[in-house]
Write a protein that holds these residues in place. Structure first.
Motif, short mmCIF file in Angstrom:
data_model
loop_
_atom_site.label_atom_id
_atom_site.label_comp_id
_atom_site.label_asym_id
_atom_site.label_seq_id
_atom_site.Cartn_x
_atom_site.Cartn_y
_atom_site.Cartn_z
N TYR A 158 12.57 -5.19 -4.38
CA TYR A 158 12.63 -4.99 -5.92
C TYR A 158 13.68 -6.45 -6.38
CZ TYR A 158 10.84 -0.55 -5.42
OH TYR A 158 9.82 0.72 -4.96
N ALA A 163 19.35 -4.42 -7.05
CA ALA A 163 18.03 -3.92 -6.81
C ALA A 163 18.06 -4.19 -5.04
CB ALA A 163 16.83 -4.60 -7.27
N ILE A 179 14.63 -2.50 -13.35
CA ILE A 179 14.26 -2.92 -11.98
C ILE A 179 12.96 -3.00 -11.86
CG2 ILE A 179 14.39 -2.23 -9.70
CD1 ILE A 179 16.84 -2.30 -10.44
N HIS A 217 11.35 3.14 -11.96
CA HIS A 217 10.78 2.03 -11.27
C HIS A 217 9.58 2.66 -10.34
CE1 HIS A 217 13.65 4.16 -8.25
NE2 HIS A 217 12.87 3.56 -7.43
N TYR A 271 13.22 4.17 -2.72
CA TYR A 271 11.87 3.94 -2.46
C TYR A 271 10.72 5.05 -2.52
CZ TYR A 271 13.92 -0.15 -0.34
OH TYR A 271 14.67 -1.47 -0.06
N VAL A 320 9.41 -5.12 -9.93
CA VAL A 320 8.78 -5.50 -8.38
C VAL A 320 8.87 -6.75 -7.89
CG1 VAL A 320 6.71 -5.30 -7.08
CG2 VAL A 320 7.20 -3.38 -8.51
N ASP A 321 9.21 -6.98 -6.82
CA ASP A 321 9.35 -8.19 -6.30
C ASP A 321 7.95 -8.54 -5.76
OD1 ASP A 321 9.82 -10.58 -4.87
OD2 ASP A 321 11.60 -9.98 -4.06
N PHE A 377 7.79 -6.86 -2.03
CA PHE A 377 7.25 -5.59 -2.13
C PHE A 377 5.94 -4.89 -1.24
CE2 PHE A 377 5.06 -2.09 -3.87
CZ PHE A 377 5.96 -1.12 -4.55
#
Length: 551
Positions: free
Chosen positions: A163, A159, A176, A255, A240, A178-179, A183
């Motif tokens: 992500y 990722a 995938i 995602h 993105y 979200v981090d 993020f």
């Protein structure tokens, strides 16, 4: 030939530079080599070890050094874990076989067998051939899996920044996510870039020095400030904006995007790339949901424009088998209008009028009350039967202890009673979900009431959700869409026509009578009861199947 007189080169290799992606580690291979050489009295003159794939020839430094030493006579034998450690491609396999036949290699020792220079070369050819074919098959399977993942809207591989890759599912089924830590910071960087007031190097300084951004930690790297080149990769990556670029094609990802496609194009212009053409990405309702009826591959979609005689342009959305473009399938384009018309006809078969829906919900509530009493009776019956079986086993054991029955009769009857007790205990331990099926049936009736209008007038997500709720095992062949309705809706499809016919007959008979009552006419009650019970049975079976599959 005495192997103790030879000078062996030990060769160890693992296929990947990632430690966790290896079956037999380098340390394990070397420990086996040491134990085997010590036990057999073999002389290991030199060691060669590396973490490289053997798929392509000429890329392994240690293997090339081994070949040079074999040709120069530094070593004249090889010890390795398996023959496929040496080569998985025909070029390097051929080099090993040629040196073995010429005597430059006198002996190859593996954990499975020995290969001598005077042996029949056919066996060596076959084993190297099998190793090479495994690589080719693996490559095809991996490519097929990656293509399928992209078609479903998930990017294969690592990722991007902001992500994370999920680690909960089996290999190939991860997605995938979200981090949560990074993020918001990357999204903020995009927002600054979109203002047009900041250069990438200024945004990088804010990211690293003021916001404290650090790359995610991995086994070997990470935890460092973001590099300028990495920031440029972020600002030029359509991922993105919710688009996956893979293998020269583009798919809408599942995602969570940070920006829109219009915002992405604006950033490209700000970066001095306005002349670079940007593909327009489209979302389709049914991609990844339908399979080809000829080859079984997934159905994808595209847009085509046709110029009319009037000079206007007409847009067509066309669905096609992904195997058609490579010539592996004859199924090509089907217009989306045709597909939606066919789906609409299927949904019309289960459409419930408001009056029928309300009556069905009334009977469902009454059915639920009666079902509670039935479950209590079932539980009581099971407990009684279990107690009786346990008493019988106790009596049987007591009779044997008093020697009133012989061992043959005891051994004959005891297993039967034990099996019966085990069955009854399992039934008693079952969690009887008395009402789990009731919400599902109620949802079925509400769906049948709203589905057709929601599908015809709804946006793409509504169309997709409607088809998902209604059906499974969908396939398209020669323009004809085959849809297998979920059993709950199949029961509605079977029973609604009969109910409607009886309703019309009753309305004709009661023409002019008081219609203000919310209760169904007595003549319709048996048919309504049968409909609710049939849908309820299908719902209970569906729940039981999901529970057995751990869903």
């Amino acid at each position: 030939m005495n192997p103790r007189d030879l000078r062996y080169g030990y060769y160890g290799r693992k296929s990947s530079e990632s430690d966790e992606r290896q079956i037999q580690s380098l340390d394990d291979q070397e420990r086996w080599c040491e134990r085997m050489a010590a036990g057999a009295g073999l002389n290991i003159a030199k060691r060669y070890s590396e973490a490289k794939s053997a798929k392509a020839p000429g890329e392994r430094v240690q293997f090339n050094a081994l070949l040079r030493d074999l040709r120069s006579g530094v070593v004249n034998g090889i010890i390795c874990w398996k023959l496929d450690r040496l080569a998985r491609n025909p070029d390097e396999a051929g080099a090993i076989i040629g040196m073995l036949q010429r005597g430059e290699i006198r002996h190859i020792k593996t954990s499975e067998r020995d290969y001598w220079s005077e042996d029949n070369a056919l066996i060596t050819y076959m084993e190297f051939g099998i190793a090479n074919q495994m690589v080719r098959d693996l490559s095809k399977n991996v490519k097929r899996g990656l293509d399928s993942k992209v078609e479903k809207g998930w990017m294969p591989g690592r990722a991007p920044q902001g992500y994370l890759n999920s680690k909960l599912n089996e290999r190939g089924a991860n997605y995938i996510l979200v981090d949560e830590e990074r993020f918001p910071l990357i999204e903020r960087a995009w927002r600054l870039m979109l203002t047009g007031d900041y250069l990438p190097r200024h945004i990088l300084q804010l990211l690293n020095e003021e916001w404290g951004y650090r790359t995610r930690l991995t086994r070997h790297t990470g935890g460092m400030p973001l590099a300028l080149s990495a920031l440029y990769r972020i600002f030029t990556n359509p991922f993105y904006a919710g688009v996956i670029s893979y293998g020269g094609r583009y798919e809408v990802g599942q995602h969570r995007p940070m920006i829109t496609m219009a915002e992405f194009d604006r950033v490209q212009a700000l970066l001095g790339r306005p002349g670079k053409p940007h593909r327009i990405y489209h979302e389709y309702a049914f991609t990844g949901m339908i399979r080809c009826g000829e080859c079984g591959r997934l159905i994808s979609a595209t847009r085509k424009e046709k110029r009319l005689k009037s000079g206007d342009t007409k847009l067509y959305v066309l669905y096609y088998c992904i195997g058609a473009r490579s010539g592996d399938c004859s199924q090509y384009y089907t217009n989306v209008d045709s597909i939606e018309t066919q789906i609409g006809k299927k949904l019309a078969l289960v459409a419930m009028e408001p009056k029928i829906r309300d009556w069905a919900l009334q009977f469902l509530e009454r059915n639920q009350q009666g079902d509670r009493a039935a479950h209590m009776a079932i539980r009581s019956s099971r407990e009684s039967a279990l107690a009786q079986a346990e008493r019988q086993l106790g009596v049987l054991t007591d009779l044997r202890l008093r020697e009133q029955i012989d061992d043959t009769e005891f051994q004959s009857r005891r297993p039967q009673l034990r099996a019966e007790i085990a069955r009854l205990r399992a039934q008693s331990a079952e969690a009887i979900t008395e009402h789990d099926w009731v919400p599902l049936v109620a949802r079925t009736f509400d769906f049948a009431f709203h589905a057709l209008v929601r599908f015809v007038d709804g946006e793409l997500p509504a169309k997709r959700e409607t088809l998902t709720e209604f059906s499974w095992n969908r396939s398209l062949r020669d323009g004809k869409l085959s849809i297998e309705a979920i059993p709950r809706y199949l029961e509605l499809q079977k029973r609604l026509p009969t109910l409607r016919r009886k309703m019309r007959a009753v309305e004709l008979e009661e023409n002019g009578s008081d219609k203000s009552s919310n209760e169904p006419p007595a003549a319709l009650v048996p048919t309504l009861c049968a409909l609710v019970e049939a849908v309820g049975t299908a719902a209970r079976e569906e729940i039981a199947k999901k529970q057995s599959e751990g869903i």
